[in-house]
Design a protein around this motif. Structure first.
Motif, PDB file in Angstrom:
ATOM      1  N   SER A 175       0.773  -1.276  -0.070  1.00 29.25           N
ATOM      2  CA  SER A 175      -0.111   0.017   0.012  1.00 29.25           C
ATOM      3  C   SER A 175       0.732   1.224  -0.085  1.00 29.25           C
ATOM      4  O   SER A 175       2.000   1.061   0.356  1.00 29.25           O
ATOM      5  CB  SER A 175      -1.101   0.111   1.181  1.00 29.25           C
ATOM      6  OG  SER A 175       0.055   0.061   2.446  1.00 29.25           O
ATOM      7  N   ILE A 176       0.287   2.498  -0.409  1.00 28.16           N
ATOM      8  CA  ILE A 176       0.944   3.487  -0.514  1.00 28.16           C
ATOM      9  C   ILE A 176       0.825   4.272   0.741  1.00 28.16           C
ATOM     10  O   ILE A 176      -0.126   4.067   1.770  1.00 28.16           O
ATOM     11  CB  ILE A 176       0.217   4.592  -1.616  1.00 28.16           C
ATOM     12  CG1 ILE A 176       1.005   5.729  -1.608  1.00 28.16           C
ATOM     13  CG2 ILE A 176      -1.134   4.912  -1.103  1.00 28.16           C
ATOM     14  CD1 ILE A 176       0.784   6.902  -2.878  1.00 28.16           C
ATOM     15  N   ASN A 177       1.829   4.968   1.562  1.00 23.30           N
ATOM     16  CA  ASN A 177       2.022   5.458   2.735  1.00 23.30           C
ATOM     17  C   ASN A 177       1.138   6.744   2.834  1.00 23.30           C
ATOM     18  O   ASN A 177       1.997   7.914   3.124  1.00 23.30           O
ATOM     19  CB  ASN A 177       3.722   5.517   3.141  1.00 23.30           C
ATOM     20  CG  ASN A 177       3.539   5.844   4.543  1.00 23.30           C
ATOM     21  OD1 ASN A 177       2.652   5.523   5.376  1.00 23.30           O
ATOM     22  ND2 ASN A 177       4.714   6.335   5.022  1.00 23.30           N
ATOM     23  N   PRO A 207       4.416   7.954  -1.341  1.00 22.59           N
ATOM     24  CA  PRO A 207       3.846   8.664  -2.525  1.00 22.59           C
ATOM     25  C   PRO A 207       4.940   9.122  -3.745  1.00 22.59           C
ATOM     26  O   PRO A 207       5.971   9.566  -3.274  1.00 22.59           O
ATOM     27  CB  PRO A 207       3.305  10.043  -2.091  1.00 22.59           C
ATOM     28  CG  PRO A 207       2.967   9.296  -0.534  1.00 22.59           C
ATOM     29  CD  PRO A 207       4.162   8.622  -0.221  1.00 22.59           C
ATOM     30  N   GLU A 208       4.603   8.815  -4.754  1.00 24.23           N
ATOM     31  CA  GLU A 208       5.371   9.235  -5.986  1.00 24.23           C
ATOM     32  C   GLU A 208       6.810   8.300  -6.156  1.00 24.23           C
ATOM     33  O   GLU A 208       7.848   8.733  -6.872  1.00 24.23           O
ATOM     34  CB  GLU A 208       5.981  10.755  -6.020  1.00 24.23           C
ATOM     35  CG  GLU A 208       4.520  11.428  -6.126  1.00 24.23           C
ATOM     36  CD  GLU A 208       4.898  12.996  -6.161  1.00 24.23           C
ATOM     37  OE1 GLU A 208       5.921  13.351  -6.650  1.00 24.23           O
ATOM     38  OE2 GLU A 208       4.016  13.820  -6.138  1.00 24.23           O
ATOM     39  N   ASP A 209       6.790   7.216  -5.358  1.00 21.62           N
ATOM     40  CA  ASP A 209       8.348   6.413  -5.474  1.00 21.62           C
ATOM     41  C   ASP A 209       7.979   6.040  -6.859  1.00 21.62           C
ATOM     42  O   ASP A 209       6.960   5.735  -7.688  1.00 21.62           O
ATOM     43  CB  ASP A 209       7.871   5.343  -4.666  1.00 21.62           C
ATOM     44  CG  ASP A 209       8.469   5.400  -3.262  1.00 21.62           C
ATOM     45  OD1 ASP A 209       9.218   6.594  -3.065  1.00 21.62           O
ATOM     46  OD2 ASP A 209       8.381   4.615  -2.324  1.00 21.62           O
ATOM     47  N   LYS A 210       9.152   5.471  -7.482  1.00 25.03           N
ATOM     48  CA  LYS A 210       9.400   5.018  -8.886  1.00 25.03           C
ATOM     49  C   LYS A 210       9.850   3.591  -8.761  1.00 25.03           C
ATOM     50  O   LYS A 210       9.690   2.745  -9.850  1.00 25.03           O
ATOM     51  CB  LYS A 210      10.079   5.946  -9.768  1.00 25.03           C
ATOM     52  CG  LYS A 210       9.544   7.417  -9.776  1.00 25.03           C
ATOM     53  CD  LYS A 210       8.430   7.335 -10.518  1.00 25.03           C
ATOM     54  CE  LYS A 210       7.875   8.790 -11.113  1.00 25.03           C
ATOM     55  NZ  LYS A 210       7.459   9.395  -9.739  1.00 25.03           N
ATOM     56  N   ILE A 228      -2.328  -7.957  -2.820  1.00 25.77           N
ATOM     57  CA  ILE A 228      -3.479  -6.709  -3.043  1.00 25.77           C
ATOM     58  C   ILE A 228      -2.958  -5.303  -2.596  1.00 25.77           C
ATOM     59  O   ILE A 228      -2.519  -5.051  -1.639  1.00 25.77           O
ATOM     60  CB  ILE A 228      -4.391  -7.147  -1.894  1.00 25.77           C
ATOM     61  CG1 ILE A 228      -5.026  -8.615  -2.069  1.00 25.77           C
ATOM     62  CG2 ILE A 228      -5.719  -6.128  -1.908  1.00 25.77           C
ATOM     63  CD1 ILE A 228      -6.142  -8.951  -0.933  1.00 25.77           C
ATOM     64  N   LEU A 229      -2.841  -4.662  -3.806  1.00 27.85           N
ATOM     65  CA  LEU A 229      -2.401  -3.359  -3.902  1.00 27.85           C
ATOM     66  C   LEU A 229      -3.367  -2.356  -3.416  1.00 27.85           C
ATOM     67  O   LEU A 229      -4.579  -2.353  -3.980  1.00 27.85           O
ATOM     68  CB  LEU A 229      -2.006  -2.950  -5.263  1.00 27.85           C
ATOM     69  CG  LEU A 229      -1.039  -3.779  -6.029  1.00 27.85           C
ATOM     70  CD1 LEU A 229      -0.671  -3.288  -7.370  1.00 27.85           C
ATOM     71  CD2 LEU A 229       0.452  -3.613  -5.175  1.00 27.85           C
ATOM     72  N   TRP A 230      -3.116  -1.275  -2.512  1.00 25.22           N
ATOM     73  CA  TRP A 230      -3.914  -0.209  -2.130  1.00 25.22           C
ATOM     74  C   TRP A 230      -3.142   1.021  -2.207  1.00 25.22           C
ATOM     75  O   TRP A 230      -2.502   1.639  -1.375  1.00 25.22           O
ATOM     76  CB  TRP A 230      -4.404  -0.237  -0.715  1.00 25.22           C
ATOM     77  CG  TRP A 230      -5.910   0.133  -0.844  1.00 25.22           C
ATOM     78  CD1 TRP A 230      -6.662   1.183  -0.629  1.00 25.22           C
ATOM     79  CD2 TRP A 230      -7.097  -0.786  -0.910  1.00 25.22           C
ATOM     80  NE1 TRP A 230      -7.812   1.386  -0.595  1.00 25.22           N
ATOM     81  CE2 TRP A 230      -8.203   0.083  -0.655  1.00 25.22           C
ATOM     82  CE3 TRP A 230      -7.205  -2.007  -1.092  1.00 25.22           C
ATOM     83  CZ2 TRP A 230      -9.593  -0.634  -1.130  1.00 25.22           C
ATOM     84  CZ3 TRP A 230      -8.523  -2.786  -1.393  1.00 25.22           C
ATOM     85  CH2 TRP A 230      -9.635  -1.955  -1.325  1.00 25.22           C
ATOM     86  N   THR A 231      -3.199   1.502  -3.786  1.00 31.43           N
ATOM     87  CA  THR A 231      -2.486   2.871  -4.023  1.00 31.43           C
ATOM     88  C   THR A 231      -2.947   3.408  -5.247  1.00 31.43           C
ATOM     89  O   THR A 231      -4.163   2.719  -5.621  1.00 31.43           O
ATOM     90  CB  THR A 231      -0.796   2.022  -4.373  1.00 31.43           C
ATOM     91  OG1 THR A 231      -0.030   3.404  -4.559  1.00 31.43           O
ATOM     92  CG2 THR A 231      -0.908   1.312  -5.792  1.00 31.43           C
ATOM     93  N   HIS A 232      -2.463   4.385  -5.663  1.00 33.59           N
ATOM     94  CA  HIS A 232      -3.034   5.073  -6.975  1.00 33.59           C
ATOM     95  C   HIS A 232      -2.777   4.491  -8.181  1.00 33.59           C
ATOM     96  O   HIS A 232      -1.853   3.712  -8.393  1.00 33.59           O
ATOM     97  CB  HIS A 232      -2.565   6.450  -6.759  1.00 33.59           C
ATOM     98  CG  HIS A 232      -3.098   7.080  -5.585  1.00 33.59           C
ATOM     99  ND1 HIS A 232      -4.491   7.197  -4.964  1.00 33.59           N
ATOM    100  CD2 HIS A 232      -2.099   7.690  -4.432  1.00 33.59           C
ATOM    101  CE1 HIS A 232      -4.147   7.923  -3.972  1.00 33.59           C
ATOM    102  NE2 HIS A 232      -2.974   8.139  -3.374  1.00 33.59           N
TER     103      HIS A 232
END
Length: 379
Positions: A175-177, A207-210, A228-232
Motif C-alpha cells: 500500500s501507499i503510505n 507517494p511518487e516512488d518509482k 493486494i495493492l492499495w495505491t493510486h
C-alpha cells in the motif's frame, strides 16, 4: 400644463414600475436552485476532476430537461479541493457553504478531504460523496451520503474472490503510505484475518516512488501468490510493470485503481489479469451502464470513467432528494434520502440511516487491455 404634468407624474411612475415588475416576474420565477461541487480541478489528480465535472454537468442538463427541481432550473457551482489536500478542501467547502450559500453539494471525493470538511458542513449542508473510507459515514455527521461501496466491502470482495475463485490463500499487501493507502491496507488485513488467515507479507511505499523492486523482492521471498495493492493508479501500473520485468509470477489485485484508464494504459501488457474491486467499468454490459457510456462519450468525446459515473449518479440522487423534500433545507433533504430509491449507473440505491447508499461491488479483471466484469457481489 405644468400642473397637469405634476399631477399625473406619480401615476405614470407607478404604472412604469408595475410594468417593469411584470416584465421581470418570469425571470424571478426561473431563479435557479444552486447546488455545489468540491472537485480536484487542479493539482496531480486534475484529470479525475475533469471526469467528475463532466459527469455532474451531464446530470444537471438532464435534470433540467426533466423539469429541474422545485419548479426551477438546477445550477451547480464548482470549487477546487485538489483531491487529497485537506487544507484546500476546507477552503473549497467553506466557499460553497458560506459564500455561495449552498445547502447541498457533491464531493469532496477523497476520504481525507471528506473527514477534514465535515466539521464545516455537517448540519448546515448535505454532501453526496464517492469517498470510500469507512470513517466517512461513521464520523457522527448526519448530513453525509455515500454512493459507492466502502473500503470494507471492496476488501472483503477481493479476499473472498482470491480464496474461493482463485484458490489462493497466500496473500500479501502493498500500500501507499498516505491516508488512502493506510486505511485501505488496514481493511484488507482485517478481512484476511476474518477469513482465518494472516497476510504472508505487508509492504508499503511512499507517494511518487518509482522503484518498487525491494518491496516486490520481499513479497516474492515470502511466497506470496496474490498481492493486494492499495495505491493510486500511476503507482499501481509501475508496480506491475516492474514485477513483469523481474520475472515474478505472483498475481495482483487491488482497489479501483487497477481498473482505471490510467492504470490500463500505463501497465499495458503487464496489467493483463490484474483484478480490482470497482463500482464501475465502461465494459459492464448492464443496460444502465451502456446507456450512460453512450451519452457521456457522445457529449465529451472522451472515454467513460468511474469519477464521471459516480458524480453523475450523485447529482441525480441529490436532485431526487430535493424534489422529495420539497425544500432546500438540509435536514429535510437528508430525511428525504431515506425515502427515495434510484436505479443509477453504479447501483440500485437505497440509503441506510448512516448514509451508505450502495451495497454492491464488481470484481474486475483486465483482459486484452480492457477491464471486464467477472462477478458482482451484493451485500
Amino acid at each position: 400644463m405644468s400642473f397637469r404634468i405634476r399631477r399625473f407624474a406619480p401615476a405614470w411612475t407607478a404604472a412604469l414600475t408595475l410594468a417593469c415588475f411584470a416584465a421581470g416576474a418570469p425571470a424571478a420565477a426561473q431563479e435557479a436552485v444552486t447546488i455545489g461541487a468540491a472537485a480536484p480541478l487542479t493539482g496531480p489528480r486534475a484529470n479525475l476532476g475533469r471526469y467528475f465535472k463532466q459527469g455532474v454537468e451531464l446530470a444537471v442538463d438532464e435534470i433540467n430537461k426533466d423539469g429541474g427541481v422545485l419548479g426551477k432550473p438546477l445550477k451547480v457551482v464548482f470549487e477546487d479541493d485538489q483531491a487529497d489536500n485537506p487544507n484546500v478542501a476546507i477552503n473549497a467547502v467553506n466557499k460553497l457553504v458560506k459564500m455561495h450559500k449552498v445547502t447541498a453539494f457533491v464531493g469532496p471525493h477523497f476520504s481525507v478531504a471528506q473527514l477534514a470538511t465535515q466539521k464545516i458542513y455537517c448540519g448546515n449542508a448535505v454532501s453526496v460523496t464517492g469517498a470510500s473510507g469507512v470513517p466517512v459515514t461513521a464520523n457522527n455527521c448526519k448530513t453525509v451520503l455515500r454512493n459507492r461501496a466502502n473500503d470494507n466491502l471492496q476488501a472483503k470482495a477481493l479476499v473472498e474472490y482470491a480464496r474461493n475463485s482463485l484458490k489462493i490463500d497466500k496473500l500479501g499487501v502493498l500500500s501507499i503510505n498516505d491516508d488512502f493507502g493506510k486505511a485501505g491496507a488496514d481493511r484488507v488485513i482485517q478481512q484476511i484475518e476474518e477469513a482465518g488467515l494472516k497476510p504472508v507479507s505487508v509492504e508499503t511505499h511512499n507517494p511518487e516512488d518509482k522503484d518498487f523492486s525491494a518491496q516486490l523482492g520481499r513479497l516474492r521471498d515470502a511466497g506470496v501468490g496474490l498481492v493486494i495493492l492499495w495505491t493510486h493508479d500511476n503507482e499501481a501500473a509501475l508496480i506491475v510493470r516492474q514485477a513483469k520485468q523481474l520475472g515474478l509470477t505472483m498475481k495482483f489485485a487491488g482497489s479501483t485503481s487497477l481498473s482505471q484508464p490510467v492504470f490500463v494504459k500505463l501497465a499495458a501488457e503487464a496489467g493483463e489479469g490484474a483484478l480490482s474491486s470497482s463500482d464501475f467499468v465502461p465494459g459492464n454490459p448492464d443496460p444502465a451502464v451502456q446507456g450512460f457510456v453512450k451519452k457521456y462519450e457522445a457529449r465529451t468525446k472522451t472515454e467513460t470513467e468511474l469519477y464521471a459515473a459516480t458524480y453523475y449518479d450523485a447529482t441525480w440522487l441529490l436532485a431526487k432528494a430535493i424534489r422529495q423534500a420539497g425544500s432546500t433545507d438540509p435536514m429535510k433533504i437528508r430525511e428525504a434520502f431515506g425515502k427515495i430509491s434510484h436505479k443509477g449507473v453504479l447501483a440500485d440505491y437505497r440509503c441506510e440511516a448512516n448514509g451508505d447508499c450502495n451495497h454492491q461491488i464488481n470484481i474486475i479483471e483486465v483482459q486484452k487491455g480492457q477491464p471486464v466484469v467477472k462477478s458482482t457481489v451484493r451485500f
